[in-house]
Design an enzyme around this catalytic site. Sequence first.
Site, PDB file in Angstrom:
ATOM      1  N   LYS A   1      14.663 -11.936  55.267  1.00  0.00           N
ATOM      2  CA  LYS A   1      14.589 -13.322  54.813  1.00  0.00           C
ATOM      3  C   LYS A   1      15.140 -13.442  53.414  1.00  0.00           C
ATOM      4  O   LYS A   1      15.184 -12.469  52.651  1.00  0.00           O
ATOM      5  CB  LYS A   1      13.120 -13.791  54.795  1.00  0.00           C
ATOM      6  CG  LYS A   1      12.550 -14.104  56.157  1.00  0.00           C
ATOM      7  CD  LYS A   1      11.123 -14.633  56.027  1.00  0.00           C
ATOM      8  CE  LYS A   1      10.515 -14.903  57.384  1.00  0.00           C
ATOM      9  NZ  LYS A   1      11.186 -15.954  58.172  1.00  0.00           N
TER      10      LYS A   1
ATOM     11  N   ARG B   1       7.502 -13.844  68.564  1.00  0.00           N
ATOM     12  CA  ARG B   1       7.580 -13.880  70.039  1.00  0.00           C
ATOM     13  C   ARG B   1       7.554 -12.470  70.617  1.00  0.00           C
ATOM     14  O   ARG B   1       7.096 -12.276  71.744  1.00  0.00           O
ATOM     15  CB  ARG B   1       8.822 -14.676  70.473  1.00  0.00           C
ATOM     16  CG  ARG B   1      10.133 -14.113  69.996  1.00  0.00           C
ATOM     17  CD  ARG B   1      11.254 -15.133  70.036  1.00  0.00           C
ATOM     18  NE  ARG B   1      11.239 -16.032  68.882  1.00  0.00           N
ATOM     19  CZ  ARG B   1      12.111 -17.005  68.671  1.00  0.00           C
ATOM     20  NH1 ARG B   1      13.069 -17.237  69.551  1.00  0.00           N
ATOM     21  NH2 ARG B   1      12.039 -17.773  67.600  1.00  0.00           N
TER      22      ARG B   1
HETATM   23  N1  BES Z   1       7.088 -16.615  60.570  1.00  0.00           N
HETATM   24  C1  BES Z   1       8.327 -17.246  60.788  1.00  0.00           C
HETATM   25  C2  BES Z   1       8.220 -18.747  60.993  1.00  0.00           C
HETATM   26  C3  BES Z   1       7.684 -19.546  59.841  1.00  0.00           C
HETATM   27  C4  BES Z   1       8.526 -20.201  58.970  1.00  0.00           C
HETATM   28  C5  BES Z   1       6.324 -19.668  59.659  1.00  0.00           C
HETATM   29  C6  BES Z   1       8.024 -20.938  57.934  1.00  0.00           C
HETATM   30  C7  BES Z   1       5.815 -20.422  58.616  1.00  0.00           C
HETATM   31  C8  BES Z   1       6.667 -21.056  57.762  1.00  0.00           C
HETATM   32  C9  BES Z   1       8.976 -16.647  62.039  1.00  0.00           C
HETATM   33  O1  BES Z   1       8.688 -15.315  62.294  1.00  0.00           O
HETATM   34  C10 BES Z   1      10.450 -16.715  61.837  1.00  0.00           C
HETATM   35  O2  BES Z   1      10.934 -16.051  60.986  1.00  0.00           O
HETATM   36  N2  BES Z   1      11.110 -17.523  62.644  1.00  0.00           N
HETATM   37  C11 BES Z   1      12.518 -17.671  62.562  1.00  0.00           C
HETATM   38  C12 BES Z   1      13.076 -17.713  63.963  1.00  0.00           C
HETATM   39  C13 BES Z   1      14.551 -17.544  64.021  1.00  0.00           C
HETATM   40  C14 BES Z   1      14.935 -16.136  63.642  1.00  0.00           C
HETATM   41  C15 BES Z   1      15.003 -17.864  65.431  1.00  0.00           C
HETATM   42  C16 BES Z   1      12.825 -18.961  61.806  1.00  0.00           C
HETATM   43  O3  BES Z   1      12.071 -19.931  61.955  1.00  0.00           O
HETATM   44  O4  BES Z   1      13.782 -18.984  61.064  1.00  0.00           O
HETATM   45 MN    MN Z   2      10.014 -13.970  61.261  1.00  0.00          MN
END
Ligand code: BES
Ligand code: MN
Length: 505
Positions: free
Chosen positions: A280, A354
């Site tokens: 990230k 997931r």
């Molecule tokens: N934990 C995150 C989602 C999230 C984002 C939770 C902001 C709380 C606040 C999740 O694991 C994630 O990183 N999701 C990705 C999915 C993508 C890679 C398809 C996202 O939302 O960018």
């Molecule tokens: Mn994630």
Amino acid sequence: MKIDWQIAPVSDWQVDVLVFFGMEDSPEPLPGFERWLNAQGQWLSGSSVLRDFQGKLQQTAVFYGPPGSKVPRILLAGLGGEEKFDAEKLQTATAAALRKCRELRLKRVGLPLFALHGLSVPVGKALEETLIGGLLGLHRFDEFKTREVPSSETPGSLVLLDENEPDEDLRAAPHFAESVASGVCLARDLVSSPSNRVTPGFLVETAKGLAKRFGFRLDVIDSERARSLGMGAFSAVAQGSGEPAYLILLEQVPSTPEKTAPLVLVGKGVTFDTGGISLKNRDQMDAMKQDMAGAAAVLGVFETLGRLKAGGHVIGVMPCTENMPGSRAYKPGDVVKSLSGLTVEVISTDAEGRMILCDALTYALKFQPAAIIDLATLTGACIVALGSEVAGVMGNRETLTKEILDIGAGVGEKYWPLPLWDFYFDHLKSDIADFKNVGDRSAGAIVAGTFLKQFVPEDIPWAHLDIAGTAWADKELGTAPKGATGFGVRTMVELVLTWPELGIR
Ligand code: BES
Ligand code: MN
Ligand code: ZN
């Protein structure tokens, strides 16, 4: 804050402040207030302050009695307009009132029960919501603040006042409210706590504590056992971190002799989500300590059920791990075999939620559940779609989705449905495995839901709650300070308690 009763004639009531609610544009703007004025408060009836109070939501007004009054202060708390009135407004108004009392350092706050008469909700429900709103509104996470007075000191007690002995319903309200609020606050504290405190192991200890206090069954599957059971997707995420990962199983077994199918609550427990190798951005990465809010909510539900000694057969399934880019971390392009036998091509290691949930869902099937509900901070896309005050609901039963919407509305948690039409699966088609773990950026929340759907047979009612937006508030909400909200606990508690009457199959 303790909740006490004082049953005595109005003239004997002894508190630092007496709270009344006020409504905007209502024929009876201050429920119960006349009654108190007539009995006691003549000093107040001519006060011009009354005219300055409009009853706007969260507005408060304090006025002072003459020296020597047994009730030296009156606090009016605004509920907003009558046509918009609901349980959530009552929570918000009470929270505002008690925060005001804290600011004034008042120890003993009085609430006359007749202030709750004449509202459009039954008195019992009104009292429950008032108490829950008050307890939640006062809650603070100040464990790591060493230089401040602990916020728990004032108000010391909320005294429920009535002239006659209240009926059993009302008598039960404080215990119910305290149980619910404890569950929500446990979830909040776990989410607020940093990831160097709340590790997967810490969540195991929390579950152990609950099991011990309330007699729940506990099983903890460590990463070695997870691997040997065939949880390839969960293990793939876990292997990137030096912090041991666990799948926690917590079960409330009802004392009734006949065996009932359990309601299974699955909660995402990523104690820190760096994104893994699909790292990230550094901006606000600290917020990713909240990525275990689903598991925290499930633990919160158990805290509440344990205190209430209610709720029947419920099982919590919490896959808990960090998502780290360690030297053994899973990588984009890897193919892993999930517990279900289905293979997943990893496109993004940041779609780890997931991955761990799919194995948890498959594991849940072995309990032959009456239904499965999963709670997960799953996608940023859900925040884009619905904002941070509304959670997305997806699933395979309209009846269940609708029930969650309705229950949520009744307790002040907002949900909105997103569709899981079959064609969304096109986003997940893989050239080499059964499917990929992400699509492109479009319909991100739904595609994540579609991924999970692959692991739940049609004959089992299932709902997926994406709480990525709602688990955390960037600003103070009516009943929650800025930060962790404990979202989901209240809806799930209510769902569990009313489940036998819902007839969902
Ligand atoms: N934990 C995150 C989602 C999230 C984002 C939770 C902001 C709380 C606040 C999740 O694991 C994630 O990183 N999701 C990705 C999915 C993508 C890679 C398809 C996202 O939302 O960018
Ligand atoms: Mn994630
Ligand atoms: Zn995540």
